[in-house]
Design an enzyme around this catalytic site. Sequence first.
Site: not given
Length: 423
Positions: A88-90, A59, A29
Amino acid sequence: MKESPYALERELGMQYYATSTLGIGGTLRTAPEDFIVDEIPLAGKGGTTGPYLICRLTKTNWELQHAVKEIARRLNISHRRIGWAGTKDRNARTTQLISLYKVTPEEIAGFYLKDIILEPVGQSNEQLSLGDLEGNRFDICIRDAGPEDLAGRVAAVCETVSQALPNYFGLQRFGVIRPLTHRIGELILHGDYEQAVVTYVGQAFPHEIDEVRRVRTVFMDTRDPAVALRELPVQMSFERSMLSYLHARPGDYAGALQQLPPKLLSMFVSAFQSYLFNCALSHRLASGQTLTDPVPGDRLIFANGRTDAVTAANLPAVTLHLARGRCTIALFMPGKDEPDAITGNDAIRDILADMQITAEDFRKASTFVRTKFDGAWRPIALRTVVDASVDETTVRLKFTLPPGHYATTVCREYMKADPLRMV
């Protein structure tokens, strides 16, 4: 097998790697586009009529609960009218379906929110609920990996991932910057709502900004909601909603907790169930048992959800079923319904006994949270085919996982790095 050297992973029950290879290190990330998640919807879900508008939500760098709350605010509806199939992941770019009750495509056409796209795709007579998906596709880049024999190390882990990894719940299940959701769940199970609120609002963590840490610490010491309300950033809406309630109704900590969105409140208790599973799985590995070799007393789960016990008599047949992928060994995540008395749950029973938590506590939490915590069987092994490529010090991984399985559990096996480099 190799033990994790990281205190945070061990604290969350993630004690082992399946491979003993040297980790490639690196960082996940670096940008949200390095972690792409595409939800695979259930076939035939939705249609052309019904009160629920089904939208594709894309998003970037948004936590789902906050995104839903802001979408609801912009559309002038309650967040309770929005449903989804998976969290879901941020720090990622994610695509998934959400359902919106009595919202029109015309209202969506006028919607704008930075880094969020809503696209109507159909109507439905049913709200989307957690688990209403086939799985998720991942396209992930690990950057700045160690270059020494990088391709060889990646290939070795790919081979193991195709066979079995410990199916741990990943760090994001417990909170990324503040990994305490399971502890809040434990406090709710004990009925200690005051300490649950104080911990959620007041427990500071090292990677938060200094000002937020200071305000949290002051609240932890004074339990004065007025001071924290004045100084907490406005975007910390969950903390502020509880503090506003406490300011108006001093001492009603149960009511303050119930100001949180129901799905978030239920996640605390389910995170504690996840913690128990991680601990029991690590206990199994520490005892010398494997992910794929059954022993009498183990429990099996089949693709249709049916479970069966392993006995000395059926052990040869079970071994054949496991080898052919017809079933997998499972552990029980306890709830208000207790499992059969089988050997595979001894570790969980011991943990619950030490914490003085019973099935009755889960029943009380179900009433308080208004969510069923029935308990569930979960496979102990994660397996998938990974399409991996290496470009200098960047490793790209493409794979698909079923619902409830964590991509970071796959990535940690390659990286063997500080878990904070994966969030």
